[in-house]
Design an enzyme around this catalytic site. Structure first.
Site, PDB file in Angstrom:
ATOM      1  N   ASP A   1       0.842  -1.193   0.000  1.00 43.38           N
ATOM      2  CA  ASP A   1       0.000   0.000   0.000  1.00 43.38           C
ATOM      3  C   ASP A   1       0.875   1.240   0.000  1.00 43.38           C
ATOM      4  O   ASP A   1       1.848   1.315   0.766  1.00 43.38           O
ATOM      5  CB  ASP A   1      -0.888   0.013   1.245  1.00 43.38           C
TER       6      ASP A   1
ATOM      7  N   GLU B   1      -6.952   3.846  -5.576  1.00 44.86           N
ATOM      8  CA  GLU B   1      -8.253   3.888  -4.916  1.00 44.86           C
ATOM      9  C   GLU B   1      -8.918   5.205  -5.307  1.00 44.86           C
ATOM     10  O   GLU B   1      -8.520   6.270  -4.846  1.00 44.86           O
ATOM     11  CB  GLU B   1      -8.081   3.809  -3.399  1.00 44.86           C
TER      12      GLU B   1
ATOM     13  N   ASP C   1      -3.401   4.385  -2.092  1.00 43.11           N
ATOM     14  CA  ASP C   1      -4.512   4.820  -1.251  1.00 43.11           C
ATOM     15  C   ASP C   1      -4.970   6.230  -1.639  1.00 43.11           C
ATOM     16  O   ASP C   1      -4.147   7.095  -1.955  1.00 43.11           O
ATOM     17  CB  ASP C   1      -4.045   4.790   0.214  1.00 43.11           C
TER      18      ASP C   1
ATOM     19  N   HIS D   1     -11.051  -4.423   2.395  1.00 39.77           N
ATOM     20  CA  HIS D   1     -10.960  -4.238   3.843  1.00 39.77           C
ATOM     21  C   HIS D   1     -11.884  -3.143   4.368  1.00 39.77           C
ATOM     22  O   HIS D   1     -11.959  -2.937   5.580  1.00 39.77           O
ATOM     23  CB  HIS D   1      -9.515  -3.890   4.216  1.00 39.77           C
ATOM     24  N   ASP D   2     -12.589  -2.446   3.486  1.00 38.34           N
ATOM     25  CA  ASP D   2     -13.438  -1.319   3.892  1.00 38.34           C
ATOM     26  C   ASP D   2     -14.930  -1.602   3.751  1.00 38.34           C
ATOM     27  O   ASP D   2     -15.741  -0.681   3.851  1.00 38.34           O
ATOM     28  CB  ASP D   2     -13.097  -0.079   3.059  1.00 38.34           C
TER      29      ASP D   2
END
Length: 606
Positions: A111, A276, A218, A353-354
């Site tokens: 990430d 993202e 991210d 993961h969100d």
């Protein structure tokens, strides 16, 4: 099921970027595998399971943040880009992981979290030490405003993602700093070229020099903010802070910044990049990010589909909004077709993961039978879509949301707790109940409970005598990887076989065109996939076609006219594979689709 999968060698595509055909798999390190019995997953634990991922068909491991961090947002608050959080391991452990991946022909991406740092990062500690510090302008500082009564107010009325203002007061220097997320996550100032140069060097090239293969980036479209810092329009009357994504998403210099990062930090290493991309719902906005000619990103995550069910992201995110199948299908169709005729590329995913678990949101986990059937239907849906596929840990075994019986004390995520505490503070029980209902479906916590490896204590995630950092799902004795590894007809077995088939027929499933059929049907999800070119393999000079037919309900549904939809004529269609355990029934097709049954028909011999 195994008999319904067929090998078909092909090489028609020629040379394509490796990452287009790859299977990416996201690992959330705290919850994947604990190697030392401290209840916290770690990098050696991941290394111990590399062969499991390799045998699943994974080409690229995406490791979520494992950097030094105070862990107030599970590692998305980084205090040292070049160090590993001790509970995850060491730099040497990362080197071992790189070698474990590369020796198996796999790759590793990390990430890249560079919209913000932790407030404990040395850069920020310097920045807040004095207005004259050379790094003062590496973050975004603004003086206060004052109302008519002389009361201090933040520079703007913007609401942050974790509730409250986007501005935090710093007593020492008597100014506010910007934080789109928590006050412990100050935003970096990408307008400062020295700051950008440090990001490229310390956060990106340091790891690329160690041998990683790229990054999931991210919050990639939030680096360029509007610099006039004006109030957002009041769209939530009565609220102190207002949603303002138009002030910081897709800002005036964003494409300049990403192109610079690509050319200076990523391209020299041949690093793959996936961004993202939130709050960007229009294809014409997304395409510039992924156009090969623009030299920005290889691909992005667009969130319209995975956000289905959520309310307003800023005030009512967890006000769950039920949606019909037709809405889901339209989102899928929009993003499956937006790159056609362009030099862009797309991603395929339904978990991360969100978000809550796919089988609990898009499927039916109310009974073991419907859970298994819908988990396989979701797998078939994902593996037949165009683009690069991303799986999230546990998706391949059909991991479910946390049980509805669990109380708020089991929720750990800063966002979940922020919304809940905000509702409690408002003193409105109806709002509290609404938030709790939404959290049970949508909370980020659902995807973060420990991986269910086997039926031993704590699901084999950690030692029997340890205390896992999050509670293990109650149903792990019946839902775990070990049980499914022993059963080729399981959800895991289906994923393994389907991923192989996806690559063997990459012309149809990875690179084929997409056409949604029966768009208003609220029971059946049907689409046609067509190869980009004539393969010359048993189709009489026609392009190969595949018809995907899925029953997205818990009731039996009549199967449509496959030959007519496929354009092959009745009786000429061939069933390629299906989701049912009863292989004979699946191969024969049949006039009815059982609950959550999915089938793929083709117009060629295979």
């Amino acid at each position: 099921m195994g008999s319904n999968f067929f090998h078909h060698p092909d090489g028609w595509l020629g040379t394509t970027p490796w990452w287009k055909d790859a299977v990416f798999y996201q690992v959330y390190p705290a919850s994947f595998k604990d190697s030392n019995g401290d209840g916290w997953g770690d990098i050696p634990g991941l290394v111990s399971k590399i062969d499991y991922l390799h045998h699943l068909g994974v080409d690229v491991v995406w490791l979520s943040p494992m950097f030094e961090s105070p862990q107030q947002d599970m590692g998305y608050d980084i205090s040292d880009y070049q160090a590993v959080y001790p509970r995850y391991g060491t730099l040497e452990d990362v080197d071992t992981l790189i070698e474990a991946c590369h020796s198996r022909g796999m790759k590793l991406i990390l990430d890249l979290v560079v919209n913000h740092t932790s407030d404990q990062h040395p850069w920020f500690e310097e920045s807040r030490s004095s207005k004259l510090n050379p790094k003062r302008d590496w973050y975004i500082w603004k003086p206060p405003r004052y109302d008519d009564a002389g009361q201090r107010k933040p520079p703007t009325n913007w609401r942050g993602y974790f509730a409250g203002s986007t501005w935090t007061w710093d007593e020492r220097t008597q100014e506010y700093y910007l934080n789109l997320y928590g006050p412990f996550q100050p935003d970096l100032n990408w307008e400062n070229p020295d700051c950008r140069a440090a990001i490229y060097k310390e956060a990106a090239r340091f790891w690329l020099d160690r041998g990683i293969d790229g990054f999931r980036i991210d919050t990639v479209n939030k680096y360029s903010k509007r610099t006039d810092f004006i109030d957002a329009p009041v769209t939530c009357p009565g609220a102190q802070h207002q949603p303002a994504p138009e002030m910081w998403c897709n800002g005036p210099r964003i494409h300049e910044f990403i192109h610079e990062m690509q050319t200076q930090a990523l391209a020299p290493y041949g690093a793959v990049s996936v961004g993202e991309l939130s709050n960007t719902p229009h294809p014409k906005q997304v395409l510039p990010y992924v156009s090969a000619a623009s030299q920005e990103l290889d691909m992005v995550f667009e969130f319209s589909m995975i956000r289905l069910g959520t309310g307003n992201l800023f005030h009512g995110k967890y006000n769950y909004q039920p949606f019909p199948l037709s809405v889901l299908k339209q989102h899928v169709a929009t993003w499956q077709t937006f790159i056609e005729g362009t030099d862009g590329w797309h991603t395929v995913f339904c978990e991360n993961h969100d978000n809550g678990r796919a089988v609990s949101r898009f499927g039916d986990d109310s009974t073991p039978e419907l859970w298994e059937a819908s988990a396989k239907a979701i797998a078939l849906w994902q593996v037949t879509l165009t683009g690069t596929i991303f799986l999230y840990q546990g998706q391949e075994i059909g991991m479910r949301n946390m049980p509805a019986s669990w109380g708020i004390e089991e929720y750990k995520d800063v966002e979940s707790l922020g919304f809940y505490k905000e509702a409690i503070k408002a003193g409105d029980q109806k709002k509290v109940d609404t938030i709790l209902h939404g959290l049970r479906i949508l909370a980020r916590d659902h995807s973060r409970i420990p991986f269910q490896w086997d039926a031993s204590p704590h699901a084999g995630f950690t030692d029997a005598g340890a205390e896992p950092w999050m509670r293990v799902h109650d149903e792990y004795p019946s839902l775990n990887a070990a049980k499914q590894l022993a059963d080729p007809e399981s959800v895991l077995g289906f994923y393994r076989a389907a991923l192989r088939l996806r690559k063997e027929y990459r012309d149809l499933f990875i690179h084929g065109t997409f056409k949604l059929l029966a768009s208003e049907d609220e029971a059946l999800f049907i689409y046609l996939k067509e190869s980009e070119k004539d393969t010359g393999r048993g189709t009489g000079g026609e392009r190969r076609k595949a018809l995907v037919v899925m029953n997205f309900t818990s009731q039996r549904q009549r199967c449509p006219d496959i030959g007519g939809l496929l354009g092959s004529g009745r009786g000429r269609e061939k069933l390629m594979f299906g989701t049912k355990r009863d292989s004979q029934t699946a191969v024969g097709g049949g006039e009815e689709l059982t609950p959550w049954e999915g089938r793929v028909y083709v117009n060629f011999e295979f």
